[in-house]
Design a protein around this motif. Sequence first.
Motif, short mmCIF file in Angstrom:
data_model
loop_
_atom_site.label_atom_id
_atom_site.label_comp_id
_atom_site.label_asym_id
_atom_site.label_seq_id
_atom_site.Cartn_x
_atom_site.Cartn_y
_atom_site.Cartn_z
N THR A 216 0.79 -1.33 -0.02
CA THR A 216 -0.10 0.12 0.07
C THR A 216 0.84 1.31 -0.04
O THR A 216 0.31 2.40 -0.29
N MET A 217 2.35 1.11 0.46
CA MET A 217 3.06 2.20 0.42
C MET A 217 4.44 1.86 -0.16
O MET A 217 4.79 0.72 0.07
N PHE A 218 5.20 2.71 -0.40
CA PHE A 218 6.60 2.60 -0.65
C PHE A 218 7.55 3.67 -0.45
O PHE A 218 7.13 4.68 -0.17
N ILE A 219 8.76 3.21 -0.22
CA ILE A 219 9.65 4.28 0.45
C ILE A 219 10.58 4.58 -0.93
O ILE A 219 10.98 3.71 -1.52
N THR A 220 11.12 5.62 -0.96
CA THR A 220 12.18 6.02 -2.01
C THR A 220 13.45 6.54 -1.32
O THR A 220 13.51 6.97 0.06
N ALA A 221 14.63 6.43 -2.12
CA ALA A 221 15.77 6.72 -1.24
C ALA A 221 16.52 7.84 -2.43
O ALA A 221 16.78 7.53 -3.69
N SER A 222 16.92 9.02 -2.05
CA SER A 222 17.30 9.83 -3.09
C SER A 222 18.76 10.68 -2.74
O SER A 222 19.09 10.60 -1.72
N LYS A 223 19.35 11.31 -3.73
CA LYS A 223 20.71 11.76 -3.52
C LYS A 223 20.43 13.15 -2.93
O LYS A 223 21.27 13.87 -2.50
N ASP A 224 18.93 13.73 -2.75
CA ASP A 224 18.51 14.90 -2.02
C ASP A 224 18.72 14.85 -0.63
O ASP A 224 18.32 15.78 0.01
N LYS A 242 14.92 12.72 6.89
CA LYS A 242 16.24 13.66 6.50
C LYS A 242 17.44 13.24 6.86
O LYS A 242 17.52 12.87 8.21
N THR A 243 18.48 13.29 6.26
CA THR A 243 19.82 12.80 6.76
C THR A 243 20.78 14.10 6.22
O THR A 243 20.37 15.08 5.54
N GLU A 244 22.05 13.93 6.23
CA GLU A 244 22.96 14.94 5.90
C GLU A 244 23.88 14.52 4.77
O GLU A 244 24.77 15.21 4.41
#
Length: 341
Positions: A216-224, A242-244
Amino acid sequence: MNGATFAFDSYRIDKKPLMLHGHERSITQIKYNREGDLLFSSSKDHTPNVWYSLNGERLGSFDGHQGAVWAIDVNWDTTRFMSGAADQCLRIWDCATGCQIGKIENNSSVRSCNFSYSANMAVYSTDAHLGHQCEMFIIDVRNADESIEDADPILRIPITGSKVTSLLWGTLDEFIITGHENGELTQWDLRMGKILNSVNDHSKSINDMQMNKDCTMFITASKDNTAKLFDTDSLMCLKSYKTERPVNSAAISPILDHVVVGGGQDAMDVTTTSTRIGKFDSRFFHLVFEEEFGRVKGHFGPINSVAFHPDGKSYSSGGEDGYIRIHNFDTAYFEFNFDCQ
Protein backbone atom coordinates in the motif's frame (compact mmCIF):
# COMPACT_ATOMS: atom_id res chain seq x y z
CA MET A 1 8.99 15.71 17.54
CA ASN A 2 7.21 17.48 20.37
CA GLY A 3 5.77 15.24 23.03
CA ALA A 4 8.05 12.29 22.26
CA THR A 5 11.30 11.20 23.86
CA PHE A 6 13.82 8.95 22.17
CA ALA A 7 16.62 6.87 23.60
CA PHE A 8 18.11 4.04 21.62
CA ASP A 9 21.62 2.64 21.35
CA SER A 10 22.92 1.09 18.15
CA TYR A 11 24.47 -1.84 20.03
CA ARG A 12 20.96 -3.08 20.74
CA ILE A 13 20.44 -3.67 17.04
CA ASP A 14 23.11 -6.31 16.83
CA LYS A 15 26.28 -7.34 18.64
CA LYS A 16 27.98 -9.49 16.01
CA PRO A 17 26.68 -9.36 12.44
CA LEU A 18 27.37 -11.99 9.81
CA MET A 19 29.97 -10.72 7.32
CA LEU A 20 29.50 -11.97 3.76
CA HIS A 21 32.51 -11.45 1.53
CA GLY A 22 32.18 -13.10 -1.87
CA HIS A 23 32.27 -10.06 -4.12
CA GLU A 24 35.44 -8.42 -5.35
CA ARG A 25 33.91 -4.99 -5.93
CA SER A 26 31.17 -2.76 -4.50
CA ILE A 27 27.71 -4.15 -3.84
CA THR A 28 24.98 -2.65 -6.03
CA GLN A 29 21.85 -4.40 -4.71
CA ILE A 30 20.74 -7.05 -2.21
CA LYS A 31 17.35 -8.74 -2.13
CA TYR A 32 15.70 -11.49 -0.07
CA ASN A 33 13.42 -14.10 -1.58
CA ARG A 34 9.85 -14.27 -0.28
CA GLU A 35 10.59 -16.84 2.43
CA GLY A 36 13.74 -15.06 3.51
CA ASP A 37 15.96 -18.15 3.59
CA LEU A 38 18.02 -16.84 0.66
CA LEU A 39 19.72 -13.49 0.08
CA PHE A 40 20.66 -12.49 -3.47
CA SER A 41 23.35 -9.92 -4.18
CA SER A 42 24.80 -8.11 -7.17
CA SER A 43 28.02 -6.20 -7.57
CA LYS A 44 30.24 -4.36 -10.01
CA ASP A 45 32.30 -7.56 -10.27
CA HIS A 46 29.94 -9.05 -12.93
CA THR A 47 28.78 -12.06 -10.85
CA PRO A 48 25.56 -12.10 -8.78
CA ASN A 49 25.64 -14.39 -5.74
CA VAL A 50 23.08 -16.17 -3.58
CA TRP A 51 23.59 -16.84 0.13
CA TYR A 52 21.89 -18.67 2.98
CA SER A 53 20.62 -15.82 5.14
CA LEU A 54 20.72 -17.92 8.33
CA ASN A 55 24.47 -18.58 8.42
CA GLY A 56 25.90 -16.43 5.61
CA GLU A 57 27.14 -19.42 3.60
CA ARG A 58 27.37 -18.77 -0.13
CA LEU A 59 25.11 -21.16 -2.01
CA GLY A 60 26.26 -20.28 -5.51
CA SER A 61 26.79 -17.67 -8.19
CA PHE A 62 25.35 -16.76 -11.58
CA ASP A 63 28.17 -16.62 -14.13
CA GLY A 64 27.80 -14.94 -17.52
CA HIS A 65 27.65 -11.16 -17.30
CA GLN A 66 30.52 -9.14 -18.75
CA GLY A 67 29.85 -5.89 -16.91
CA ALA A 68 28.75 -4.43 -13.60
CA VAL A 69 25.40 -5.88 -12.50
CA TRP A 70 23.12 -2.99 -11.56
CA ALA A 71 19.80 -4.67 -10.74
CA ILE A 72 18.46 -8.05 -9.61
CA ASP A 73 15.15 -9.64 -8.66
CA VAL A 74 13.79 -13.06 -7.74
CA ASN A 75 10.23 -14.26 -8.42
CA TRP A 76 7.73 -15.17 -5.71
CA ASP A 77 8.43 -18.93 -5.63
CA THR A 78 12.22 -18.61 -6.01
CA THR A 79 12.36 -20.52 -9.29
CA ARG A 80 13.62 -17.67 -11.50
CA PHE A 81 16.26 -15.02 -10.91
CA MET A 82 16.79 -11.96 -13.10
CA SER A 83 19.76 -9.62 -13.47
CA GLY A 84 20.47 -6.53 -15.55
CA ALA A 85 23.97 -5.27 -16.23
CA ALA A 86 26.29 -2.83 -17.96
CA ASP A 87 26.98 -5.45 -20.65
CA GLN A 88 23.60 -4.36 -22.10
CA CYS A 89 21.99 -7.69 -21.22
CA LEU A 90 19.05 -8.78 -19.13
CA ARG A 91 19.53 -12.40 -18.10
CA ILE A 92 17.03 -14.84 -16.59
CA TRP A 93 18.38 -17.73 -14.54
CA ASP A 94 17.16 -20.97 -13.02
CA CYS A 95 17.49 -20.63 -9.24
CA ALA A 96 17.95 -24.35 -8.61
CA THR A 97 20.85 -24.87 -11.02
CA GLY A 98 22.26 -21.36 -11.52
CA CYS A 99 22.06 -21.93 -15.28
CA GLN A 100 20.98 -19.21 -17.68
CA ILE A 101 17.50 -19.72 -19.11
CA GLY A 102 17.55 -16.82 -21.53
CA LYS A 103 18.94 -13.37 -22.19
CA ILE A 104 17.84 -10.20 -23.92
CA GLU A 105 20.42 -7.91 -25.50
CA ASN A 106 19.78 -4.17 -25.59
CA ASN A 107 21.34 -0.98 -26.95
CA SER A 108 22.53 0.24 -23.53
CA SER A 109 23.00 -0.83 -19.91
CA VAL A 110 20.08 -2.40 -18.05
CA ARG A 111 19.59 -0.18 -15.00
CA SER A 112 16.59 -1.73 -13.18
CA CYS A 113 14.42 -4.86 -13.32
CA ASN A 114 11.47 -6.34 -11.46
CA PHE A 115 9.25 -9.44 -11.66
CA SER A 116 5.52 -8.80 -11.45
CA TYR A 117 3.78 -10.24 -8.39
CA SER A 118 2.12 -12.92 -10.53
CA ALA A 119 5.62 -13.67 -11.95
CA ASN A 120 4.02 -13.90 -15.38
CA MET A 121 5.66 -10.67 -16.49
CA ALA A 122 8.79 -8.67 -15.83
CA VAL A 123 9.79 -5.07 -16.45
CA TYR A 124 13.23 -3.61 -17.02
CA SER A 125 14.66 -0.26 -18.08
CA THR A 126 17.73 0.72 -20.07
CA ASP A 127 20.00 3.76 -19.81
CA ALA A 128 20.17 6.67 -22.21
CA HIS A 129 23.57 6.21 -23.86
CA LEU A 130 25.37 7.05 -27.11
CA GLY A 131 22.30 8.34 -28.88
CA HIS A 132 19.96 5.66 -27.52
CA GLN A 133 17.17 6.96 -25.30
CA CYS A 134 16.06 5.37 -22.05
CA GLU A 135 13.36 2.75 -22.60
CA MET A 136 11.16 0.54 -20.45
CA PHE A 137 10.20 -2.99 -21.54
CA ILE A 138 7.47 -5.28 -20.22
CA ILE A 139 8.14 -8.90 -21.19
CA ASP A 140 6.37 -12.27 -20.81
CA VAL A 141 8.47 -14.62 -18.66
CA ARG A 142 6.01 -17.49 -18.12
CA ASN A 143 7.82 -19.81 -20.52
CA ALA A 144 11.16 -18.04 -20.72
CA ASP A 145 13.86 -19.85 -22.70
CA GLU A 146 16.52 -18.95 -25.26
CA SER A 147 13.82 -17.77 -27.67
CA ILE A 148 12.97 -14.86 -25.38
CA GLU A 149 15.73 -12.83 -27.04
CA ASP A 150 13.83 -12.80 -30.34
CA ALA A 151 10.34 -12.41 -28.84
CA ASP A 152 8.61 -9.04 -29.01
CA PRO A 153 8.00 -7.36 -25.65
CA ILE A 154 4.43 -7.01 -24.42
CA LEU A 155 4.98 -3.27 -24.19
CA ARG A 156 7.87 -0.96 -25.06
CA ILE A 157 7.76 2.55 -23.62
CA PRO A 158 10.31 5.17 -24.71
CA ILE A 159 11.20 7.57 -21.87
CA THR A 160 11.49 11.03 -23.39
CA GLY A 161 12.38 12.85 -20.17
CA SER A 162 14.82 12.00 -17.40
CA LYS A 163 16.03 8.38 -17.41
CA VAL A 164 14.55 5.70 -15.15
CA THR A 165 16.79 4.81 -12.20
CA SER A 166 14.43 2.48 -10.27
CA LEU A 167 10.98 0.93 -10.67
CA LEU A 168 8.24 -1.06 -8.95
CA TRP A 169 5.07 -2.90 -9.95
CA GLY A 170 1.89 -1.31 -8.65
CA THR A 171 -1.30 -2.84 -7.26
CA LEU A 172 -2.46 -6.05 -9.01
CA ASP A 173 0.20 -5.58 -11.72
CA GLU A 174 -2.00 -2.92 -13.33
CA PHE A 175 0.59 -0.14 -13.35
CA ILE A 176 4.29 0.51 -12.87
CA ILE A 177 5.92 3.23 -10.78
CA THR A 178 9.24 4.61 -12.00
CA GLY A 179 11.77 6.78 -10.19
CA HIS A 180 13.86 9.10 -12.35
CA GLU A 181 17.24 10.80 -12.36
CA ASN A 182 15.65 14.23 -11.88
CA GLY A 183 13.72 13.08 -8.77
CA GLU A 184 10.41 12.59 -10.52
CA LEU A 185 8.02 9.73 -9.72
CA THR A 186 5.79 8.50 -12.54
CA GLN A 187 2.89 6.07 -12.61
CA TRP A 188 2.35 4.21 -15.91
CA ASP A 189 -0.86 2.56 -17.15
CA LEU A 190 0.16 -0.77 -18.68
CA ARG A 191 -2.94 -1.12 -20.84
CA MET A 192 -2.29 2.09 -22.71
CA GLY A 193 1.39 2.71 -22.06
CA LYS A 194 0.48 6.21 -20.88
CA ILE A 195 1.34 8.26 -17.81
CA LEU A 196 -1.34 8.12 -15.11
CA ASN A 197 0.28 10.38 -12.55
CA SER A 198 3.54 12.19 -11.89
CA VAL A 199 4.97 13.98 -8.83
CA ASN A 200 8.19 15.86 -8.09
CA ASP A 201 8.77 15.57 -4.35
CA HIS A 202 12.49 14.82 -4.72
CA SER A 203 14.96 17.37 -6.08
CA LYS A 204 17.64 14.87 -7.14
CA SER A 205 17.97 11.32 -8.49
CA ILE A 206 15.93 8.52 -6.91
CA ASN A 207 18.37 5.69 -6.16
CA ASP A 208 16.04 3.03 -4.77
CA MET A 209 12.37 2.22 -4.16
CA GLN A 210 10.94 -0.56 -1.96
CA MET A 211 7.38 -1.56 -1.08
CA ASN A 212 5.98 -2.22 2.38
CA LYS A 213 4.63 -5.68 3.17
CA ASP A 214 1.09 -5.16 1.83
CA CYS A 215 2.19 -2.92 -1.05
CA THR A 216 0.00 0.00 0.00
CA MET A 217 3.05 2.26 0.49
CA PHE A 218 6.59 2.44 -0.80
CA ILE A 219 9.73 4.26 0.27
CA THR A 220 12.19 6.10 -1.95
CA ALA A 221 15.87 6.90 -1.42
CA SER A 222 17.33 9.97 -3.10
CA LYS A 223 20.54 11.89 -3.62
CA ASP A 224 18.74 14.92 -2.14
CA ASN A 225 19.59 13.49 1.35
CA THR A 226 16.07 12.24 2.04
CA ALA A 227 13.99 9.08 2.00
CA LYS A 228 10.25 9.60 1.51
CA LEU A 229 7.16 7.48 2.07
CA PHE A 230 4.50 7.48 -0.66
CA ASP A 231 1.02 6.07 -1.12
CA THR A 232 1.20 3.48 -3.91
CA ASP A 233 -2.05 4.38 -5.66
CA SER A 234 -2.07 8.18 -5.37
CA LEU A 235 1.71 8.90 -5.16
CA MET A 236 0.94 11.22 -2.25
CA CYS A 237 4.01 11.92 -0.13
CA LEU A 238 3.17 10.79 3.41
CA LYS A 239 6.43 11.13 5.35
CA SER A 240 9.99 12.36 4.90
CA TYR A 241 13.19 11.11 6.59
CA LYS A 242 16.07 13.59 6.43
CA THR A 243 19.81 12.91 6.65
CA GLU A 244 23.01 14.87 5.95
CA ARG A 245 24.25 12.65 3.11
CA PRO A 246 22.83 11.18 -0.11
CA VAL A 247 20.51 8.23 0.60
CA ASN A 248 21.24 5.22 -1.60
CA SER A 249 18.67 2.76 -0.27
CA ALA A 250 15.74 2.55 2.14
CA ALA A 251 13.47 -0.25 3.38
CA ILE A 252 10.33 -0.62 5.51
CA SER A 253 10.08 -3.14 8.36
CA PRO A 254 7.39 -5.80 7.74
CA ILE A 255 6.42 -5.99 11.44
CA LEU A 256 7.18 -2.61 13.07
CA ASP A 257 6.72 1.05 12.21
CA HIS A 258 10.39 1.38 11.37
CA VAL A 259 12.39 2.25 8.29
CA VAL A 260 16.11 1.81 7.69
CA VAL A 261 18.11 4.01 5.32
CA GLY A 262 21.66 3.66 4.08
CA GLY A 263 23.92 5.96 2.13
CA GLY A 264 26.94 8.18 2.49
CA GLN A 265 29.13 10.11 0.12
CA ASP A 266 29.52 9.44 -3.56
CA ALA A 267 32.13 6.77 -4.20
CA MET A 268 34.55 9.26 -5.76
CA ASP A 269 34.75 11.19 -2.46
CA VAL A 270 35.20 8.24 -0.12
CA THR A 271 39.01 8.30 0.03
CA THR A 272 39.04 11.93 1.17
CA THR A 273 36.92 11.43 4.28
CA SER A 274 37.33 9.35 7.41
CA THR A 275 34.82 6.64 8.31
CA ARG A 276 33.65 8.67 11.29
CA ILE A 277 32.79 11.73 9.19
CA GLY A 278 31.57 9.83 6.15
CA LYS A 279 28.30 8.72 7.79
CA PHE A 280 28.72 5.15 6.60
CA ASP A 281 26.02 3.75 8.87
CA SER A 282 22.51 2.39 8.67
CA ARG A 283 20.02 4.78 10.24
CA PHE A 284 16.69 3.78 11.75
CA PHE A 285 13.68 6.10 11.72
CA HIS A 286 10.19 5.76 13.11
CA LEU A 287 7.79 5.37 10.19
CA VAL A 288 5.18 7.73 11.61
CA PHE A 289 7.13 10.22 13.74
CA GLU A 290 9.98 10.62 11.18
CA GLU A 291 12.47 10.65 14.06
CA GLU A 292 15.82 8.85 13.99
CA PHE A 293 16.27 6.45 16.93
CA GLY A 294 19.26 4.28 16.10
CA ARG A 295 22.40 3.86 14.00
CA VAL A 296 24.50 0.85 13.08
CA LYS A 297 28.10 1.30 11.97
CA GLY A 298 30.42 -1.17 10.31
CA HIS A 299 30.86 -0.50 6.60
CA PHE A 300 34.05 1.16 5.36
CA GLY A 301 32.26 3.10 2.64
CA PRO A 302 28.80 4.19 1.54
CA ILE A 303 25.94 1.73 1.97
CA ASN A 304 24.44 1.04 -1.46
CA SER A 305 21.57 -1.29 -0.55
CA VAL A 306 19.54 -2.25 2.54
CA ALA A 307 16.79 -4.84 2.99
CA PHE A 308 14.69 -6.14 5.88
CA HIS A 309 14.29 -9.89 6.27
CA PRO A 310 10.65 -10.85 5.48
CA ASP A 311 10.13 -11.87 9.13
CA GLY A 312 11.38 -8.48 10.37
CA LYS A 313 13.85 -10.04 12.82
CA SER A 314 16.98 -8.98 10.93
CA TYR A 315 18.16 -6.73 8.15
CA SER A 316 21.07 -6.68 5.71
CA SER A 317 23.22 -3.98 4.18
CA GLY A 318 25.57 -4.04 1.19
CA GLY A 319 28.32 -1.46 0.83
CA GLU A 320 30.88 0.12 -1.43
CA ASP A 321 33.46 -1.91 0.51
CA GLY A 322 32.18 -5.13 -1.13
CA TYR A 323 30.83 -6.59 2.12
CA ILE A 324 27.30 -7.65 2.98
CA ARG A 325 26.41 -7.49 6.67
CA ILE A 326 23.46 -9.44 8.12
CA HIS A 327 22.33 -7.92 11.43
CA ASN A 328 20.06 -9.86 13.78
CA PHE A 329 18.02 -7.68 16.11
CA ASP A 330 18.42 -8.05 19.88
CA THR A 331 15.39 -8.51 22.12
CA ALA A 332 15.74 -4.89 23.25
CA TYR A 333 14.97 -3.74 19.71
CA PHE A 334 11.51 -5.30 19.83
CA GLU A 335 10.86 -4.07 23.37
CA PHE A 336 11.79 -0.49 22.55
CA ASN A 337 8.82 1.90 22.49
CA PHE A 338 8.45 5.60 21.74
CA ASP A 339 7.30 7.45 24.82
CA CYS A 340 4.74 9.89 23.43
CA GLN A 341 3.22 12.17 26.04
